[in-house]
Each structure stands twice: as structure tokens, then as C-alpha cells.
Motif scaffolding. Structure first.
Motif, PDB file in Angstrom:
ATOM      1  N   SER A  49       4.438  28.114  21.273  1.00 49.09           N
ATOM      2  CA  SER A  49       3.731  28.172  22.572  1.00 49.09           C
ATOM      3  C   SER A  49       2.736  27.026  22.742  1.00 49.09           C
ATOM      4  CB  SER A  49       3.023  29.531  22.743  1.00 49.09           C
ATOM      5  OG  SER A  49       3.943  30.611  22.671  1.00 49.09           O
ATOM      6  N   ALA A  50       2.990  25.889  22.091  1.00 39.34           N
ATOM      7  CA  ALA A  50       2.084  24.726  22.256  1.00 39.34           C
ATOM      8  C   ALA A  50       2.818  23.415  21.920  1.00 39.34           C
ATOM      9  CB  ALA A  50       0.863  24.883  21.346  1.00 39.34           C
ATOM     10  N   TRP A  51       2.224  22.318  22.395  1.00 35.25           N
ATOM     11  CA  TRP A  51       2.783  20.983  22.115  1.00 35.25           C
ATOM     12  C   TRP A  51       2.118  20.407  20.864  1.00 35.25           C
ATOM     13  CZ3 TRP A  51       6.958  19.138  24.453  1.00 35.25           C
ATOM     14  CH2 TRP A  51       7.322  19.630  25.664  1.00 35.25           C
ATOM     15  N   HIS A  52       3.025  19.910  19.981  1.00 32.19           N
ATOM     16  CA  HIS A  52       2.553  19.360  18.713  1.00 32.19           C
ATOM     17  C   HIS A  52       3.089  17.910  18.566  1.00 32.19           C
ATOM     18  CE1 HIS A  52       1.175  23.341  17.363  1.00 32.19           C
ATOM     19  NE2 HIS A  52       2.278  23.815  18.012  1.00 32.19           N
ATOM     20  N   THR A  53       2.195  16.974  18.133  1.00 31.61           N
ATOM     21  CA  THR A  53       2.593  15.554  18.005  1.00 31.61           C
ATOM     22  C   THR A  53       3.467  15.362  16.794  1.00 31.61           C
ATOM     23  OG1 THR A  53       0.558  14.786  19.036  1.00 31.61           O
ATOM     24  CG2 THR A  53       1.757  13.196  17.701  1.00 31.61           C
ATOM     25  N   LEU A  54       4.645  14.802  17.056  1.00 28.40           N
ATOM     26  CA  LEU A  54       5.569  14.492  15.964  1.00 28.40           C
ATOM     27  C   LEU A  54       5.249  13.116  15.365  1.00 28.40           C
ATOM     28  CD1 LEU A  54       8.995  15.750  17.393  1.00 28.40           C
ATOM     29  CD2 LEU A  54       7.466  16.889  15.786  1.00 28.40           C
ATOM     30  N   SER A  55       4.999  12.109  16.234  1.00 23.21           N
ATOM     31  CA  SER A  55       4.727  10.738  15.721  1.00 23.21           C
ATOM     32  C   SER A  55       4.076   9.872  16.792  1.00 23.21           C
ATOM     33  CB  SER A  55       6.023  10.070  15.247  1.00 23.21           C
ATOM     34  OG  SER A  55       6.880   9.849  16.349  1.00 23.21           O
ATOM     35  N   THR A  56       3.324   8.879  16.307  1.00 21.90           N
ATOM     36  CA  THR A  56       2.768   7.815  17.196  1.00 21.90           C
ATOM     37  C   THR A  56       3.163   6.474  16.587  1.00 21.90           C
ATOM     38  OG1 THR A  56       0.888   9.184  17.832  1.00 21.90           O
ATOM     39  CG2 THR A  56       0.707   6.792  18.200  1.00 21.90           C
ATOM     40  N   SER A  57       3.855   5.685  17.373  1.00 18.54           N
ATOM     41  CA  SER A  57       4.404   4.414  16.840  1.00 18.54           C
ATOM     42  C   SER A  57       3.304   3.369  16.599  1.00 18.54           C
ATOM     43  CB  SER A  57       5.434   3.847  17.800  1.00 18.54           C
ATOM     44  OG  SER A  57       4.773   3.324  18.935  1.00 18.54           O
ATOM     45  N   VAL A  95       1.824  -2.031  22.954  1.00 14.31           N
ATOM     46  CA  VAL A  95       2.070  -0.701  23.530  1.00 14.31           C
ATOM     47  C   VAL A  95       2.427   0.250  22.363  1.00 14.31           C
ATOM     48  CG1 VAL A  95       3.626   0.696  24.940  1.00 14.31           C
ATOM     49  CG2 VAL A  95       2.771  -1.503  25.796  1.00 14.31           C
ATOM     50  N   HIS A  96       1.828   1.449  22.337  1.00 17.53           N
ATOM     51  CA  HIS A  96       2.142   2.506  21.360  1.00 17.53           C
ATOM     52  C   HIS A  96       2.923   3.634  22.058  1.00 17.53           C
ATOM     53  CE1 HIS A  96      -1.584   1.324  18.720  1.00 17.53           C
ATOM     54  NE2 HIS A  96      -0.636   0.387  18.747  1.00 17.53           N
ATOM     55  N   PHE A  97       3.871   4.209  21.335  1.00 16.05           N
ATOM     56  CA  PHE A  97       4.639   5.349  21.867  1.00 16.05           C
ATOM     57  C   PHE A  97       4.256   6.617  21.078  1.00 16.05           C
ATOM     58  CE2 PHE A  97       7.189   1.689  23.002  1.00 16.05           C
ATOM     59  CZ  PHE A  97       7.535   1.973  24.313  1.00 16.05           C
ATOM     60  N   GLN A  98       4.070   7.736  21.808  1.00 12.18           N
ATOM     61  CA  GLN A  98       3.727   9.031  21.179  1.00 12.18           C
ATOM     62  C   GLN A  98       4.784  10.075  21.582  1.00 12.18           C
ATOM     63  OE1 GLN A  98       0.237  11.306  22.575  1.00 12.18           O
ATOM     64  NE2 GLN A  98      -0.432  11.417  20.404  1.00 12.18           N
ATOM     65  N   VAL A  99       5.327  10.831  20.573  1.00 17.11           N
ATOM     66  CA  VAL A  99       6.340  11.874  20.824  1.00 17.11           C
ATOM     67  C   VAL A  99       5.766  13.231  20.375  1.00 17.11           C
ATOM     68  CG1 VAL A  99       8.675  12.695  20.326  1.00 17.11           C
ATOM     69  CG2 VAL A  99       8.186  10.215  20.461  1.00 17.11           C
ATOM     70  N   GLN A 100       5.904  14.283  21.241  1.00 16.99           N
ATOM     71  CA  GLN A 100       5.449  15.642  20.918  1.00 16.99           C
ATOM     72  C   GLN A 100       6.611  16.648  21.085  1.00 16.99           C
ATOM     73  OE1 GLN A 100       2.035  16.506  23.424  1.00 16.99           O
ATOM     74  NE2 GLN A 100       0.603  15.434  21.985  1.00 16.99           N
ATOM     75  N   GLN A 101       6.560  17.755  20.316  1.00 16.45           N
ATOM     76  CA  GLN A 101       7.555  18.850  20.403  1.00 16.45           C
ATOM     77  C   GLN A 101       6.831  20.166  20.745  1.00 16.45           C
ATOM     78  OE1 GLN A 101       9.771  19.545  16.784  1.00 16.45           O
ATOM     79  NE2 GLN A 101      11.127  21.099  17.722  1.00 16.45           N
ATOM     80  N   TYR A 102       7.550  21.022  21.535  1.00  9.29           N
ATOM     81  CA  TYR A 102       6.947  22.294  21.965  1.00  9.29           C
ATOM     82  C   TYR A 102       7.479  23.407  21.083  1.00  9.29           C
ATOM     83  CZ  TYR A 102       5.214  25.930  25.040  1.00  9.29           C
ATOM     84  OH  TYR A 102       4.538  27.022  25.571  1.00  9.29           O
ATOM     85  N   TYR A 103       6.556  24.049  20.403  1.00  9.67           N
ATOM     86  CA  TYR A 103       6.914  25.250  19.652  1.00  9.67           C
ATOM     87  C   TYR A 103       5.630  26.047  19.441  1.00  9.67           C
ATOM     88  CZ  TYR A 103       5.310  22.469  15.615  1.00  9.67           C
ATOM     89  OH  TYR A 103       4.572  21.675  14.777  1.00  9.67           O
ATOM     90  N   LYS A 126      12.491  21.382  22.861  1.00  5.93           N
ATOM     91  CA  LYS A 126      11.841  20.697  23.980  1.00  5.93           C
ATOM     92  C   LYS A 126      10.928  19.580  23.417  1.00  5.93           C
ATOM     93  CE  LYS A 126      11.733  24.859  26.882  1.00  5.93           C
ATOM     94  NZ  LYS A 126      10.869  25.849  27.552  1.00  5.93           N
ATOM     95  N   PHE A 127      11.015  18.424  24.082  1.00  5.55           N
ATOM     96  CA  PHE A 127      10.210  17.255  23.647  1.00  5.55           C
ATOM     97  C   PHE A 127       9.579  16.561  24.862  1.00  5.55           C
ATOM     98  CE2 PHE A 127      13.694  17.809  20.655  1.00  5.55           C
ATOM     99  CZ  PHE A 127      13.061  17.765  19.424  1.00  5.55           C
ATOM    100  N   ARG A 128       8.517  15.810  24.578  1.00  5.22           N
ATOM    101  CA  ARG A 128       7.962  14.917  25.609  1.00  5.22           C
ATOM    102  C   ARG A 128       7.481  13.618  24.932  1.00  5.22           C
ATOM    103  NH1 ARG A 128       2.314  17.802  27.654  1.00  5.22           N
ATOM    104  NH2 ARG A 128       1.184  17.723  25.629  1.00  5.22           N
ATOM    105  N   VAL A 129       7.461  12.476  25.747  1.00  4.69           N
ATOM    106  CA  VAL A 129       7.094  11.148  25.214  1.00  4.69           C
ATOM    107  C   VAL A 129       6.213  10.415  26.235  1.00  4.69           C
ATOM    108  CG1 VAL A 129       9.206  10.076  26.131  1.00  4.69           C
ATOM    109  CG2 VAL A 129       7.979   8.997  24.214  1.00  4.69           C
TER     110      VAL A 129
END
Length: 856
Positions: free
Chosen positions: A794-802, A784-792, A826-829
Motif C-alpha cells: 500500500s505504498a511506493w518504495h524506491t527501487l533505484s536512483t541512477s 540528469v538522474h533517473f529514479q524508479v519506484q515500485q508499489y507494494y 506497478k511501477f513509476r519513473v
């Protein structure tokens, strides 16, 4: 004077429990020279001496008598020498001129001139000395007498002295009574007079060759002596008669000699006479038992003869050998009467002739041999001839082999019994003998056992038989045959077949026949016999079964629908009768339960032609059946011909290519043009699972058949059309993918908030959020891979993919988020299941987004 014939009983008894070397002589045989017996004018018998030089026999009569009887060598009276009071023991001087007599009643030793038969001297042995026994050895005359002390002892007399005088021998021991004396080879043996109550025999031996006695041995032997002992002429052995046998000892020390024992008739016999000739021949006399008579042995202990005297039994001490080296003189007694038996050929042995019939029997016209043997004591000389006759007709003489065997070879043309007689004229050691044997000449018995069949069919019966002979005797005559008759047991018709020649060496014969039909048959096999073999016959029954023909079809693998089809078939084991047919059936898609049926003719050679024009495509099964006839069994064969069909179109589609886990797929099969079949089946085959039927049905007017199927893994859908009369079967497939189910959770937040309608989980800046992912179905060990994104901006940008997080045994995995400079951001995973090359059941799948924010 009346003479009597004396015969020899021809069997030697063997005492049970004892071992002795004997030769059985078959049947009583008369002496070769007849033998003779003469009555003797004796009131008693004490001793006998043979004077060969003057042809006289002297007989003493013991105490109470007054004369010595003199006869010629045939027992005819010559004179009686009177005045010899109680004459007992007698001895002849070495030169044969003087007879010495112990006068028991005259207390003296008398000397008698053997030429004039007159007493020439008398030597007193002392008052009441009563001399008993006298012997001559070492130039002296030895006598036994009773001494002044009443004991028995021995004295001597020197006849060469100027004034011979009896002289006692002080070295001699004393016995209870006057002993008995025997000499030979310069040895004097002295044994105590017989005592019926004694269990011992007291014997002493002396070397008297110098005239002066020198003791060799003085001892007792177990068992009482039953008669006088006798020293052998060479002085080395001493014969002692005892119960049932005469035993032999060394004169040197009375040890047992070899041979040790000579039997005289077995249990109940009582030997009391011993006579040993200069050549070693031994004569023993037995007075009691069924074997009473004289027994003659060679020095090697083999019994030569047994004489059973018709006029009584041998008197004690009544055997003496003559000086001629062949005659044995025997005094016999019967109820007080005495007789002299003169055995002129006592040393001759009975000749035994035996004949053996040919084994197993003689056969006409074939040479056979009657084997025989000549036996007796010693071998009949090799090369001796035997006179042979057959039914009184002289045949060539037979010659005796070195082992005593001989053979008579003859040939007889006719069956019957033939008597063969063989005679031996005798020789220097064997008496004449004759024997006969009836030989039966018979043809060899024969038999014909059940033959070996190599073929038993209606048109070919073949077998090999053998005319067997008793004990495999042969050979057969060239030209011998076996007559063969065949009988059909169903019709009772008999047929004479050609005769089968017989192999002369083996007796084998071969029969080949064509009975023309199946059924039950009997073959009578008859051998008529020949000059050497008896006839015989045998009825051989056999069942000839109909042929089991092979039916072979030569059908093609394929054919064109609606076109003419022709193929051949063959029935084996022809010929076949005119008008025979086979039944042909065809089973096709239109005729599964009621096949099309017609007949086809069978040619004489068994060939068949099948003709058809198949109108139904697909597998057409042709079966050809032959019902059989008298000579043929039924037969069946089948072949399948693939008849051509047109091709139709078939496809299968799905409403999506990839489905969420547990989603339902809609599948549609489309069928093109067909003739009379519009049925389609839809199947689903899950990855790693079994193919299962989803739906079967008739397509709609547009040619479609639709079905639904719930997916849990990658699945292949198959549409199948079985074909119809004119169109061939068809299949089509469509593969779809199936995702996994991903359940994702965030933990560690303290409240929630909403931005633009989306719920965010709120975390203190000091907390690291935990993300937990569970995958269904169980994918333990997968990633399983985890992906984290941050909102700035006015758009979501990927911070990292495990990287890969491995699912545990429960198909779950957890990860912590580390957020820096995250306050009021703001973040999403989300998580992704990534299938490996080993996982063919599901495809990689992204889970949904989970939203969070961080506050101080």
C-alpha cells in the motif's frame, strides 16, 4: 750714344693644354741697374762672342760680308777686323787668346789674336768648302763645312800642332748641308742646318774630350729645330729649340731629361736662341708671338724673368752670357737694324710685395695687423727688413719670416682711410720693390635683434637682449648701456626707463619693467655706440595680455542641511581693485535649471569667502565665476558639497522563492517615510543577463509598488529610491530561483490501463521500457538522474536512483529500464535535472512521475 731703358714684362704665359711650373710676376718692372741698348753697325748678324778678359764683343755677319765687328762690353764700336770673308761661326780658345772664325766665303778658318785684334793665321778647308760653324773642345777646333760630294760634314784643327792643318773626320756622317756645332764638357753636338720643310731634327753627339771623336748617339728627333742646339757646360744635356718651347735631351742617348721642357711664350712663339751660363741659368730667345723676347730660367725650371725688348726682337742665336756670371748680352733686330742690349742684372728676380687688409676690417682703438708676403724666385732672406710708412710717417720696420710673410701691427683711434706703404731695398737675387694699401678703419656695425621675453604680464615685463656685432667682433666698453623707452600704443604715452647695463664680454642686457596694465607696448632699445662700435636701435613691439588667474575653491566635501556653510576661494595674480566681485551659483535638487545666484567680494589679495545655508540635501554644486578686469582674464571654478539627508526604509519581496520555468513572479517594493519624493523603480537582473527596468511609479498609500515578471532563470529584483530634498537614496534586493522545464516520455508499451484513476502504460514482460528526458533551456553537458519506484504494501518504495546521464547537444537523454519479476507489478519513473557549479541560471528540478505495469 743714346741709351735706352729696358724693362721686364712680369707675366709668364702658360700654353693651354700644357703643364709647367711657373711663377707669376706682377706688373712690368725696370731693371735694377737700368740696362742699356746700343746700335750695332751690322748689315747682318750671324754670331757673337764675349771676350771678358779684353772687354770686347765680336760680331760676325755671315756670307756676303767682309768684316768682324768689335765693340766694348757696352756695345760701343772699337774696330772692324776686315778681310774676314763671310765670317759666320765664332769660337774663343780655351785660354781666351784666340778667336776662331769660320769664313764661309773664304773657305778657311781664321785665327785672330784677341789682344791685337789682328788675324794671326788662316787655315784653308778646301775649295768651295764654305765652313759655317766652329767650336772648341778637347784641345781642337771643330768646324762644319761642305765636302767634295756636296754634303755637309765636320772637320777639326789642332791649334797646338807645329803646322795646324784642317783635317776631315771620316767618322762624321754627311748631312745635306754644313751642320751647326755646339760643345760643352767635352761633348760635341752636331745638328743639321735648319730646314723649314723638315719635320725632323737630325742630331749626333760625340765625346771629343780626348781630341778624337767617339760617337755617343746619332738619331732624328720629331719636329724641326727652330734654332741652333746648345750643349750644357757640363756636357750632360742638349737644349733643342722647337716650336713653342725648348726641349731638353740627354747627350748620351737623346732620351728626355728632367726637366724636359722650357716654354717661351706659348702658342705662336718660335724659340731660336739658347744661352746656358756656367751656374745653370738658362736664357732663351723667341722672335715671334706676343711673348717675343728673352726668357730666363733657373735650372729648376722656374721662370725668373721675361725680357720684352723695346728695340725689336732677339736675333737668332743672339743671346750670350758674359764671363762675369751676371750679364746677359742680347742682339736684337728691328727692320734690318741691329742693337746690343746689355742686361746687367738679368739673373735678379722681380720682387713681389703684397699686402692684405685686416679681416674683415680694422677697428678704432683696437690693434690690427696688415699681413703681407714678399715673393719672387726663391725666398727673400728670412730676417730681411722692410721699410714701413703710414701716410708718409715712418713706422717700425717689418721683418720677413722664413716663409716670406710679414705683418704690420698698428692701432688707430679714429675712423678713416690710412695708406700703408712697404718697401724692400732688394738683395743679391731680388730687385727692390714697393707696394701700398689703403686700410679703412671703421667702427664695428651693431644690431639689436628681438629679445627673449621671460615674462610679459601687466605688472612684470622681463626680457634679455643682445647687442650683436658684425662678425661677432667685440668686446664692448665697460659702462656701455642700452637706453630703454616704453610706449603704450593704446594711450600713446611714452616713459623713459632706467638704462640697461651692457655686459662687455657678451653684449647682453636685461630689462625689467612694470607697465601696470595690459595692452600693446613698444620698447625702443637704443645703443649709442662707443669708440669701437656703431650705434643702433630697434623698436620691439609686444602685446601684454591680461593675467589668466587660477581660481581655487576650498569647499568642504560634506555639509549639514540647514546649517551655515562658509568656504574660501582664491584668485591668483593679485592685486585686485576695490569693489570687484565674483558671482556664486548653487545648483541642487530643487534648482536644477534656475540655480540660486548671489555675489561675493574679492579682496585686494584675491581672496574670496562664500557663505550659504543649504536647505536641500544631496549634491549642492557651487560655481564661482570672475568676469575679469583690465589686467585679469575671466576665471571659473566649481565644487560639489554633499549636504546631509535623513535615511528611509526600503524593502522588496516576491510571492515565492522558487518558480517553475516560465512562471510569473509578483514583486512588491515597500518605501518608508520620505519628504517630497515617493517614486520607486523596480529592476530585474537575470543570472548572466543585463539589469532591466520592470516598473517605475509612485508607491500607494501603504508605501507599496507591485510589478510582475516572467522568469526563465534565477533572478535578482532591485528596488531603487532616488531620494528627495531631505531623504537620501536607498536600494533593496530580493533573489529568487527558477527551475528548468523537464519533458519526459516512456516508449515501447503496447496499451494502457487505469488503476484508481491513474493511467498506466502496459509492457510485455520481454520489453525494456525506454525513458527519454528533454530539458529546457538547453543544458547540454549537464546531468540528469533517473529514479524508479515500485508499489507494494500500500505504498511506493524506491527501487533505484541512477547516476549522471549527460544531456546531449539538444539537451536530451534516454535510459532503458530493466525490470525482473515485474509481471503484474506497478511501477513509476521520473527524472531530475541536477545543476552543476557552472550553471547559475537555474536550480535543480524534478520532472513528473510516469506510471507503467508489466504483463505476460
Amino acid at each position: 750714344m743714346r741709351l735706352k731703358q729696358v724693362s721686364l714684362a712680369a707675366a709668364i704665359s702658360v700654353v693651354a693644354g700644357l703643364t709647367t711650373a711657373t711663377v707669376g710676376l706682377t706688373g712690368p718692372a725696370a731693371w735694377a741697374d737700368g740696362g742699356s741698348a746700343a746700335a750695332l753697325p751690322l748689315s747682318h748678324y750671324a754670331h757673337m762672342v764675349v771676350d771678358g778678359a779684353h772687354q770686347h764683343l765680336f760680331f760676325s755677319q755671315g756670307a756676303g760680308t767682309t768684316g768682324i765687328v768689335v765693340t766694348d762690353l757696352s756695345g760701343n764700336p772699337v774696330t772692324t777686323i776686315d778681310g774676314e770673308q763671310g765670317a759666320d761661326g765664332l769660337a774663343l780658345s780655351a785660354d781666351g787668346k784666340t778667336l776662331y772664325a769660320a769664313l764661309t766665303d773664304g773657305d778657311a778658318i781664321a785665327a785672330i789674336d784677341t789682344a791685337t785684334l789682328a788675324e794671326t793665321g788662316r787655315f784653308g778647308t778646301g775649295t768651295a768648302s764654305a765652313p759655317v760653324s766652329v767650336a772648341q773642345a778637347g784641345g781642337k777646333v771643330w768646324y762644319s763645312y761642305t765636302a767634295d760630294d756636296g754634303k755637309g760634314t765636320v772637320g777639326s784643327l789642332d791649334p797646338s800642332a807645329a803646322d795646324p792643318a784642317p783635317t776631315p773626320q771620316p767618322v762624321m756622317p754627311h748631312w745635306s748641308a754644313a751642320p751647326l756645332l755646339s760643345t760643352g764638357g767635352g761633348v760635341l753636338a752636331v745638328n743639321a742646318a735648319q730646314d723649314a720643310h723638315s719635320s725632323m731634327t737630325h742630331i749626333a753627339t760625340y765625346d771629343v774630350s780626348s781630341g778624337t771623336p767617339s760617337l755617343k748617339v746619332d738619331m732624328g728627333l720629331g719636329g724641326a729645330a727652330t734654332g741652333p742646339v746648345q750643349v750644357t757646360p757640363d756636357g750632360t744635356k742638349l737644349f733643342v729649340p722647337q716650336s713653342t718651347a725648348v726641349y731638353v735631351y740627354s747627350t748620351a742617348d737623346l732620351s728626355t731629361a728632367k726637366p724636359y721642357v722650357y716654354y717661351t711664350g706659348g702658342v705662336g712663339s718660335s724659340p731660336d736662341s739658347v744661352a746656358i751660363d756656367s751656374d745653370g741659368t738658362i736664357a732663351l730667345g723667341s722672335t715671334t708671338g706676343s711673348g717675343a723676347g728673352a726668357y730666363l730660367y733657373a735650372a729648376d725650371q722656374i721662370a725668373e724673368n721675361h725680357v720684352a725688348f723695346p728695340a725689336g726682337t732677339v736675333a737668332a742665336g743672339g743671346l750670350v752670357w758674359g764671363a762675369d756670371g751676371r750679364t746677359l748680352y742680347a742682339v736684337t733686330q728691328d727692320n734690318g737694324s741691329y742693337a746690343l742690349d746689355v742686361l746687367g742684372d738679368a739673373k735678379l728676380t722681380d720682387t713681389t710685395l703684397s699686402l692684405n687688409a685686416p679681416s674683415p676690417y680694422a677697428i678704432p682703438a683696437q690693434r690690427f695687423t696688415v699681413n703681407g708676403t714678399v715673393g719672387g724666385h726663391g725666398f727673400v732672406p728670412a730676417g730681411a727688413t722692410l721699410k714701413v710708412t703710414r701716410d708718409g710717417t715712418d713706422l717700425p720696420d717689418a721683418t720677413v719670416g722664413a716663409d716670406g710673410s710679414f705683418g704690420i701691427t698698428d692701432t688707430r683711434q679714429d675712423e678713416g682711410g690710412y695708406t700703408y706703404e712697404v718697401s724692400y731695398a732688394g738683395d743679391a737675387t731680388h730687385r727692390p720693390a714697393t707696394t701700398s694699401l689703403k686700410v679703412w678703419v671703421s667702427r664695428v656695425g651693431t644690431s639689436i635683434p628681438y629679445p627673449e621675453f621671460s615674462s610679459a604680464t601687466p605688472h612684470k615685463v622681463a626680457f634679455t637682449g643682445t647687442v650683436m656685432t658684425d662678425l661677432t667682433r667685440g668686446p664692448f666698453t665697460q659702462g656701455d648701456t642700452v637706453q630703454v623707452t616704453r610706449t603704450n600704443e593704446d594711450t600713446h604715452q611714452s616713459t623713459q626707463l632706467p638704462a640697461a647695463p651692457l655686459d662687455p664680454a657678451t653684449g647682453r642686457f636685461t630689462v625689467a619693467d612694470d607697465p601696470g596694465t595690459a595692452g600693446w607696448f613698444t620698447y625702443r632699445l637704443s645703443f649709442g655706440g662707443d669708440i669701437t662700435h656703431q650705434p643702433d636701435s630697434n623698436d620691439v613691439s609686444t602685446t601684454i595680455s591680461p593675467y589668466a588667474p587660477a581660481l581655487t575653491l576650498k569647499a568642504p566635501a560634506t555639509a549639514t542641511r540647514g546649517a551655515a556653510l562658509s568656504f574660501g576661494a582664491v584668485l591668483g595674480y593679485g592685486p585686485y581693485d576695490r569693489g570687484e566681485t565674483v558671482t556664486v551659483t548653487r545648483t541642487d535638487a530643487a534648482h536644477t535649471t534656475t540655480p540660486v545666484t548671489w555675489t561675493a567680494p574679492v579682496a585686494a589679495d584675491g581672496t574670496i569667502t562664500v557663505k550659504d545655508a543649504p536647505s536641500i540635501g544631496g549634491a549642492n554644486a557651487y560655481t564661482v565665476s570672475y568676469a575679469g578686469d583690465t589686467n585679469h582674464r575671466a576665471a571659473t571654478a566649481s565644487a560639489t558639497v554633499q549636504v546631509s539627508r535623513a535615511t528611509t526604509s526600503l524593502s522588496v519581496t516576491a510571492n515565492a522563492s522558487t518558480y517553475a520555468y516560465g512562471a510569473t513572479a509578483t514583486v512588491t517594493a515597500h518605501l518608508g517615510t520620505t519628504y517630497n519624493g515617493r517614486t520607486v523603480s523596480l529592476y530585474a537582473t537575470p543570472a548572466g543577463g543585463k539589469k532591466t527596468l520592470v516598473k517605475t511609479g509612485t508607491v500607494d498609500s501603504k508605501g507599496n509598488l507591485t510589478a510582475t515578471y516572467k522568469l526563465v532563470s534565477n533572478t535578482t529584483f532591485t528596488a531603487s529610491y532616488t531620494g528627495d530634498y531631505r531623504y537620501a537614496p536607498a536600494t533593496a534586493t530580493r533573489a529568487v530561483s527558477d527551475q528548468v522545464k523537464i519533458a519526459q516520455a516512456l516508449s515501447g508499451y503496447y496499451t494502457t490501463t487505469t488503476y484508481s484513476g491513474t493511467t498506466y502504460r502496459v509492457y510485455h514482460h520481454t520489453v525494456q521500457p525506454t525513458v527519454t528526458t528533454t530539458v529546457t533551456p538547453n543544458k547540454s553537458g549537464q546531468c540528469v538522474h533517473f529514479q524508479v519506484q515500485q508499489y507494494y504494501s500500500s505504498a511506493w518504495h524506491t527501487l533505484s536512483t541512477s547516476g549522471c546521464f549527460t544531456l546531449g547537444s539538444k539537451s536530451a537523454v534516454a535510459a532503458q529500464l530493466s525490470l525482473s519479476h515485474a509481471v503484474n507489478q506497478k511501477f513509476r519513473v521520473r527524472s531530475e535535472y541536477v545543476h552543476s557549479s557552472k550553471d547559475t541560471t537555474n536550480v535543480s528540478t524534478w520532472g513528473g512521475w510516469q506510471y507503467l505495469t508489466v504483463r505476460t
